[in-house]
Design an enzyme around this catalytic site. Sequence first.
Site, PDB file in Angstrom:
ATOM      1  N   CYS A   1       3.784   8.118   0.000  1.00  0.00           N
ATOM      2  CA  CYS A   1       2.753   9.065  -0.680  1.00  0.00           C
ATOM      3  C   CYS A   1       1.813   9.758  -0.786  1.00  0.00           C
ATOM      4  CB  CYS A   1       2.342   7.976  -2.271  1.00  0.00           C
ATOM      5  SG  CYS A   1       3.928   7.521  -2.995  1.00  0.00           S
TER       6      CYS A   1
ATOM      7  N   ILE B   1      -9.012   0.788  -4.032  1.00  0.00           N
ATOM      8  CA  ILE B   1      -7.497   0.913  -2.803  1.00  0.00           C
ATOM      9  C   ILE B   1      -7.437   2.498  -2.368  1.00  0.00           C
ATOM     10  CG2 ILE B   1      -5.675  -0.452  -1.731  1.00  0.00           C
ATOM     11  CD1 ILE B   1      -7.957  -2.543  -3.558  1.00  0.00           C
TER      12      ILE B   1
ATOM     13  N   LYS C   1      10.745  -4.143  -5.911  1.00  0.00           N
ATOM     14  CA  LYS C   1      10.174  -3.025  -3.791  1.00  0.00           C
ATOM     15  C   LYS C   1       9.512  -3.218  -2.915  1.00  0.00           C
ATOM     16  CE  LYS C   1       7.956   0.853  -4.296  1.00  0.00           C
ATOM     17  NZ  LYS C   1       7.438   0.826  -2.732  1.00  0.00           N
ATOM     18  N   ASN C   2       8.673  -3.322  -3.301  1.00  0.00           N
ATOM     19  CA  ASN C   2       7.970  -3.693  -2.095  1.00  0.00           C
ATOM     20  C   ASN C   2       7.345  -5.527  -1.186  1.00  0.00           C
ATOM     21  OD1 ASN C   2       6.576  -1.406  -2.570  1.00  0.00           O
ATOM     22  ND2 ASN C   2       3.979  -2.891  -3.097  1.00  0.00           N
TER      23      ASN C   2
ATOM     24  N   ARG D   1      12.434   7.165  -6.044  1.00  0.00           N
ATOM     25  CA  ARG D   1      11.688   5.615  -4.930  1.00  0.00           C
ATOM     26  C   ARG D   1      11.608   3.960  -5.435  1.00  0.00           C
ATOM     27  NH1 ARG D   1       6.829   6.978  -2.201  1.00  0.00           N
ATOM     28  NH2 ARG D   1       6.871   5.155  -1.075  1.00  0.00           N
TER      29      ARG D   1
ATOM     30  N   ARG E   1      -4.251   6.412   4.750  1.00  0.00           N
ATOM     31  CA  ARG E   1      -3.946   4.687   5.051  1.00  0.00           C
ATOM     32  C   ARG E   1      -3.416   4.854   6.249  1.00  0.00           C
ATOM     33  NH1 ARG E   1       1.232   4.683   0.331  1.00  0.00           N
ATOM     34  NH2 ARG E   1       0.687   2.894   0.495  1.00  0.00           N
ATOM     35  N   PRO E   2      -4.654   4.577   7.453  1.00  0.00           N
ATOM     36  CA  PRO E   2      -4.016   4.450   8.679  1.00  0.00           C
ATOM     37  C   PRO E   2      -2.881   2.945   9.127  1.00  0.00           C
ATOM     38  CG  PRO E   2      -6.421   3.931   7.913  1.00  0.00           C
ATOM     39  CD  PRO E   2      -5.618   4.323   7.043  1.00  0.00           C
TER      40      PRO E   2
ATOM     41  N   ASP F   1      -1.321   0.146  -8.285  1.00  0.00           N
ATOM     42  CA  ASP F   1      -0.296   0.642  -8.421  1.00  0.00           C
ATOM     43  C   ASP F   1       0.174   0.903 -10.011  1.00  0.00           C
ATOM     44  OD1 ASP F   1       0.392   0.771  -5.733  1.00  0.00           O
ATOM     45  OD2 ASP F   1       1.601  -0.872  -5.409  1.00  0.00           O
TER      46      ASP F   1
HETATM   47  C1  UD1 Z   1       1.196  -2.046  -0.134  1.00  0.00           C
HETATM   48  C2  UD1 Z   1       2.314  -1.766  -1.120  1.00  0.00           C
HETATM   49  C3  UD1 Z   1       1.081  -0.359  -1.932  1.00  0.00           C
HETATM   50  C4  UD1 Z   1       0.249  -0.868  -2.768  1.00  0.00           C
HETATM   51  C5  UD1 Z   1      -0.360  -1.376  -1.125  1.00  0.00           C
HETATM   52  C6  UD1 Z   1      -2.167  -1.837  -2.648  1.00  0.00           C
HETATM   53  C7  UD1 Z   1       3.815  -1.858  -0.048  1.00  0.00           C
HETATM   54  C8  UD1 Z   1       5.183  -1.622   0.552  1.00  0.00           C
HETATM   55  N1  UD1 Z   1       3.401  -0.766  -0.342  1.00  0.00           N
HETATM   56  O1  UD1 Z   1       1.071  -0.814   0.401  1.00  0.00           O
HETATM   57  O2  UD1 Z   1       2.656  -0.058  -3.434  1.00  0.00           O
HETATM   58  O3  UD1 Z   1      -0.868   0.545  -3.308  1.00  0.00           O
HETATM   59  O4  UD1 Z   1       0.003  -2.798  -0.830  1.00  0.00           O
HETATM   60  O5  UD1 Z   1      -1.850  -3.054  -2.682  1.00  0.00           O
HETATM   61  O6  UD1 Z   1       4.015  -3.060  -0.077  1.00  0.00           O
HETATM   62  N2  UD1 Z   1      -5.339   0.222   5.494  1.00  0.00           N
HETATM   63  C9  UD1 Z   1      -6.527   0.947   6.486  1.00  0.00           C
HETATM   64  N3  UD1 Z   1      -5.780   0.380   8.079  1.00  0.00           N
HETATM   65  C10 UD1 Z   1      -4.609   0.185   8.133  1.00  0.00           C
HETATM   66  C11 UD1 Z   1      -3.841  -0.052   6.776  1.00  0.00           C
HETATM   67  C12 UD1 Z   1      -4.271  -0.458   5.618  1.00  0.00           C
HETATM   68  O7  UD1 Z   1      -7.558   1.364   6.670  1.00  0.00           O
HETATM   69  O8  UD1 Z   1      -4.231  -0.526   8.962  1.00  0.00           O
HETATM   70  C13 UD1 Z   1      -5.960   0.787   4.512  1.00  0.00           C
HETATM   71  C14 UD1 Z   1      -5.324   2.016   2.943  1.00  0.00           C
HETATM   72  O9  UD1 Z   1      -5.694   3.398   4.419  1.00  0.00           O
HETATM   73  C15 UD1 Z   1      -5.765   1.745   1.997  1.00  0.00           C
HETATM   74  C16 UD1 Z   1      -6.148   0.479   1.801  1.00  0.00           C
HETATM   75  O10 UD1 Z   1      -5.833   0.106   3.563  1.00  0.00           O
HETATM   76  O11 UD1 Z   1      -7.320   2.636   1.922  1.00  0.00           O
HETATM   77  C17 UD1 Z   1      -4.782  -0.280   0.931  1.00  0.00           C
HETATM   78  O12 UD1 Z   1      -3.184  -0.292   2.585  1.00  0.00           O
HETATM   79  P1  UD1 Z   1      -2.445  -2.155   2.581  1.00  0.00           P
HETATM   80  O13 UD1 Z   1      -2.771  -3.077   1.714  1.00  0.00           O
HETATM   81  O14 UD1 Z   1      -2.332  -2.200   4.157  1.00  0.00           O
HETATM   82  O15 UD1 Z   1      -1.423  -1.218   1.481  1.00  0.00           O
HETATM   83  P2  UD1 Z   1      -0.050  -0.995   2.679  1.00  0.00           P
HETATM   84  O16 UD1 Z   1       0.565  -2.060   2.909  1.00  0.00           O
HETATM   85  O17 UD1 Z   1       0.647   0.561   2.625  1.00  0.00           O
END
Ligand code: UD1
Length: 423
Positions: free
Chosen positions: A118, A330, A22-23, A400, A123-124, A308
């Site tokens: 979710c 995370i 999916k991801n 999902r 998640r900024p 995950d």
């Molecule tokens: C992706 C995966 C999700 C997985 C996550 C971590 C997809 C579609 N989803 O989510 O299933 O749980 O990786 O392995 O691939 N963060 C910030 N600022 C940012 C971006 C992220 O602070 O600009 C923080 C987030 O709040 C979170 C952490 O970084 O606490 C991880 O986020 P990120 O690695 O970006 O995860 P996703 O890409 O959203």
Amino acid sequence: MDSIIVTGGGPLNGEILIAGAKNACLALMPATLLSEEPLTLTNAPRLSDIKTMTELLQSLGAEISTLDEGRVLVLSSHSADNPLAHYDIVRKMRASNLVLGPLLARHGKAVVSLPGGCAIGARPMDIHVTALEAMGAVIELKDGYLHAEAKGGLKGAVIDFHFASVGATENVMMAATLAKGTTVINNAAREPEIVDLADCLRRMGAQISGDGTSSITIEGVERLHGATHPVVTDRIELGTYMLAPAFAGGEVELIGGRIDLLQAFVEKLDQIGVDVTETKRGLKVKRRSDKLKAVDIVTEPFPGFPTDLQAQMMALLCTAKGTSVLEEKIFENRFMHAPELVRMGANIEVHGGHATVTGVDKLKGAPVMATDLRASVSLILAGLAAEGETVISRVYHLDRGYEHVVAKLRGVGAQIKRVKSNG
Ligand code: UD1
């Protein structure tokens, strides 16, 4: 709204076919925006998140058709001319933010609603935004939308992430393929889905090296062309089903499974008392004895233990002998499954980012509620080994990320069914 009813019981035996990730697919699909020519993705999973991304890309003007009952997606963006990703679609799924980089690269402009997804933390998007700004974009937040503009196009830059964000690595990698000059992402995410995206972009003519390490270099090119790319195996679906025989006993072969996708997870399974062996077609999983051992888990970016799979692993540890401590590094709010597992008789205490699980003899079936995607499946797994019936409501979260979960588990002998309910 549907519910899933699981009756705990006997061993599971047989095989489960693991779908495409999916991801990975959610990052690969927006890559269509980078080219005028069609992108064909094979081994696509059939999930509601994929439908949401399809809807979003169509709203941007892309044409998308499916073949082989949805396992093949053909995406064409030759007439994609709308840079606005509307809140109505974006709110359904955080991965919608993956159109930001490609839209900027294509139009020099993007208006993207801040995402939903979710409810597992704040998640900024600061890492995405700061990186694209370093590449020459001017980005403003207005009325819940990121308004981004790169007059004269994006330019290569050296970018140091303060955290190895998966989504930001994907967004910046895509944007950089068509930028002027060289982009280097330091402290990049190393997840297999990043390597899969880089592979696909290379097939489209991009020049990328270093993916799979923490420093990725992208040389911008004039244009990308069409390509056909198979989506990598879903390591989270794989890890989830690897746990099924660990809960219920028996031996299950995961077709398409690969240890290199889940090394840290497999090491923990070994410590807990679950054997994983490689076969010609994938992996076989069997527990060494009925009594599993407690183990400590810390979630980390790849190659560490995946966040995950934390909920599923917590459910398993509920009946292991001894005390396990799970640390979530995370996402700050990812223990919502704990109170549901407690309803099934688990002994779990949550303090901030830590959960302490003290093993009990057996879990007991109970009505429980799915709170997010991975939490939902952890309750199904728990139900496989619990005494009696577990009724899981709000299972739309599951759709999902898990295709045909009921059929796949029934195929190995689980007593599980999906029913219509009002709850
Ligand atoms: C992706 C995966 C999700 C997985 C996550 C971590 C997809 C579609 N989803 O989510 O299933 O749980 O990786 O392995 O691939 N963060 C910030 N600022 C940012 C971006 C992220 O602070 O600009 C923080 C987030 O709040 C979170 C952490 O970084 O606490 C991880 O986020 P990120 O690695 O970006 O995860 P996703 O890409 O959203």
